[in-house]
Design an enzyme around this catalytic site. Structure first.
Site, mmCIF file in Angstrom:
data_model
loop_
_atom_site.group_PDB
_atom_site.id
_atom_site.type_symbol
_atom_site.label_atom_id
_atom_site.label_comp_id
_atom_site.label_asym_id
_atom_site.label_seq_id
_atom_site.Cartn_x
_atom_site.Cartn_y
_atom_site.Cartn_z
ATOM 1 N N ASP A 235 0.822 -1.205 0.000
ATOM 2 C CA ASP A 235 0.000 0.000 0.000
ATOM 3 C C ASP A 235 0.859 1.259 0.000
ATOM 4 O O ASP A 235 1.948 1.289 0.577
ATOM 5 C CB ASP A 235 -0.888 -0.015 1.255
ATOM 6 C CG ASP A 235 -1.857 1.145 1.298
ATOM 7 O OD1 ASP A 235 -2.695 1.231 0.388
ATOM 8 O OD2 ASP A 235 -1.772 1.959 2.237
ATOM 9 N N GLU A 265 1.087 -0.378 -4.940
ATOM 10 C CA GLU A 265 0.186 0.703 -5.311
ATOM 11 C C GLU A 265 0.955 2.018 -5.293
ATOM 12 O O GLU A 265 1.230 2.566 -4.229
ATOM 13 C CB GLU A 265 -0.997 0.777 -4.335
ATOM 14 C CG GLU A 265 -1.963 1.899 -4.669
ATOM 15 C CD GLU A 265 -2.446 2.686 -3.454
ATOM 16 O OE1 GLU A 265 -3.508 3.302 -3.557
ATOM 17 O OE2 GLU A 265 -1.759 2.698 -2.405
#
Length: 487
Positions: A235, A265
């Protein structure tokens, strides 16, 4: 070696019910998902968030609490208990599905007590512009994890493990400042948005601190040992120094003695930023093709005025497909979320055909696109359509026909297509055609002469027959997609 087209599913959305039953649902659906053609699931953050049983998982509180300890007014997480989580992983792997864990390593939230520390405020929208003088603040930077009582890790977190916070107990309503803590600097090798985008939320981990690096590395080893997952989804990469993940992944791969899949991400519409990140991390991970998602969103809103010849322009799918994870929608882009950038429902069949039936990229299907979703937030009621019937057909085509050479016919602003000629192991060809305007047709080569083809989607009821040179006039309805396979 058997030739298989892998397909991932993001098995949650932001508004997945907080009833503690999600892990049980995962386990119950394992065989069904494998039969549909999914080869991997990205599961949501499995550890305790600051919101306890209601936290989606990105407000991470305790990485070592997988729904095992009474913390934040709950033993279980939003999705269930540690036992349910581990059982779900075993069920998926027994069905032949890999499991990717969501690792939120940028920040902590929901500290157990405040600490006083000197800090310099900076403007939240410009991290180079001071927003006041060096001053004492009071922030929730003490994490004791009282429910866990040092099991799995004895480290207590204090202000010196972080470099910045946004909450100051002396000015609790101030949303304009990010406080850089005493003696700290914002991380380098991060996104240059807002001048320096190292700080995102909560208490920002300081990866210059050796104790922090060691703890996160120890956690990674513990997580792999404990869960047996097959990889990670990382993340908020653009907020963390890129050099840390080079060290972290090398160490974890040495520890387990094998490679494992990682997708990160890095949320940017600028493909150059994604190329930079892939370069500085030396190809150690794939990243999500965010520019492709934005192309899909733009195309879905523009209708027939969008030039489909440009749909892959400026994307990783086009420029670096081997490290691109392609997706249509996700939990951040869905309606009412922070990065809302909706792909309208009519265009999703076309978008899924593009990521599932072409040779470039590793596709990820979104839970809410597959099953549909209904939720209410801030007074808005949202219904998301289920595209499962069509996605299942595309998955079938991906498993059996999406192999071998690819011939592109991206040569008309409203009607585009491509063919796959098949491989030695999967010799049957396929033709895909789509339109964002009126009904369309296109002459395309499939390499099989005098062969009857039918539309797998059943949008076109009539068959077509290729000529003696292996070409056919393939058709689709307006605003639709058709997938032609040998009858």
């Amino acid at each position: 070696m058997t030739e298989i087209n892998g397909t991932m599913m993001q098995y949650f959305h932001w508004y997945t019910p907080a009833d503690g039953k999600h892990w049980d649902e995962v386990a119950a659906k394992a065989a069904e998902l494998a039969e549909a053609g999914f080869t991997a699931l990205w599961l949501p953050p499995a550890y305790k968030g600051s919101g306890g049983a209601n936290d989606v998982g990105y407000g991470v509180y305790d990485l070592f609490d997988l729904g095992e300890f009474d913390q934040k007014d709950s033993v279980r997480t939003k999705y269930g208990t540690r036992q349910q989580y581990l059982a779900a992983i075993r069920s998926l792997q027994a069905a032949g599905i890999q499991v990717y864990a969501d690792a939120v390593l940028n920040h902590k939230d929901g500290g157990d007590a405040t600490e006083k520390v000197m800090a310099t405020p900076f403007q939240s929208e410009n991290r180079y512009q001071q927003n006041g003088d060096f001053q004492e603040i009071e922030a929730y930077t003490y994490f004791k994890f009282p429910g866990r009582q040092t099991k799995y890790s004895s480290l207590e977190w204090h202000w010196w493990h972080f470099d910045a916070v946004s909450y100051n107990h002396y000015h609790p309503d101030d949303r304009s400042s990010v406080y850089l803590l005493n003696g700290k600097s914002f991380d380098n090798f991060v996104s240059l948005e807002k001048g320096n985008f190292a700080f995102l939320l909560g208490c920002d981990l300081d990866y210059e601190n050796e104790e922090v690096r060691q703890e996160i590395t120890n956690w990674g080893k513990w997580y792999l040992d404990t869960t047996g997952v097959d990889g990670f989804r990382l993340d908020a990469l653009k907020h963390i120094s890129s050099w840390f993940f080079v060290q972290w992944l090398d160490e974890l791969r040495r520890y387990v003695g094998k490679d494992f899949f990682v997708v990160g991400e890095y949320w940017s519409a600028d493909v150059i930023a994604l190329h930079w990140y892939l370069g500085v991390t030396g190809g150690r991970m794939s990243v999500f093709d965010v520019p492709l998602h934005y192309n899909f969103s733009a195309a879905s809103k523009a209708g027939n005025s969008y030039d489909l010849r440009r749909i892959l322009d400026g994307t990783l799918m086009q420029q670096q497909p081997s490290l691109a994870v392609t997706f249509v929608e996700n939990h951040d882009s869905q309606p009412l979320q922070a990065l809302e950038s909706v792909v309208e429902s009519w265009f999703k069949p076309l978008a899924y055909a593009l990521i599932l039936l072409r040779r470039e990229g590793y596709p990820c299907v979104f839970y809410a696109d597959y099953y549909g979703a209904h939720y209410v937030d801030r007074g808005y009621e949202i219904w998301l359509d289920s595209h499962r019937e069509l996605i299942d057909k595309l998955l079938y085509a991906r498993r059996h026909y999406a192999y071998g050479d690819q011939y592109n016919y991206l040569d008309h602003p409203n009607t585009v297509g491509w063919t796959r000629l098949g491989s030695e192991e999967h010799p049957q060809p396929m033709a895909v055609i789509m339109s964002n305007g009126d009904a369309g047709y296109k002459w395309m080569e499939v390499g099989q002469p005098n062969t009857v083809f039918i539309d797998l989607t059943q949008h076109i009821p009539d068959s077509i027959t290729t000529n003696k040179a292996g070409w056919g006039e393939f058709r689709c309805r307006g605003g639709s997609v058709s997938v032609w396979i040998p009858a």
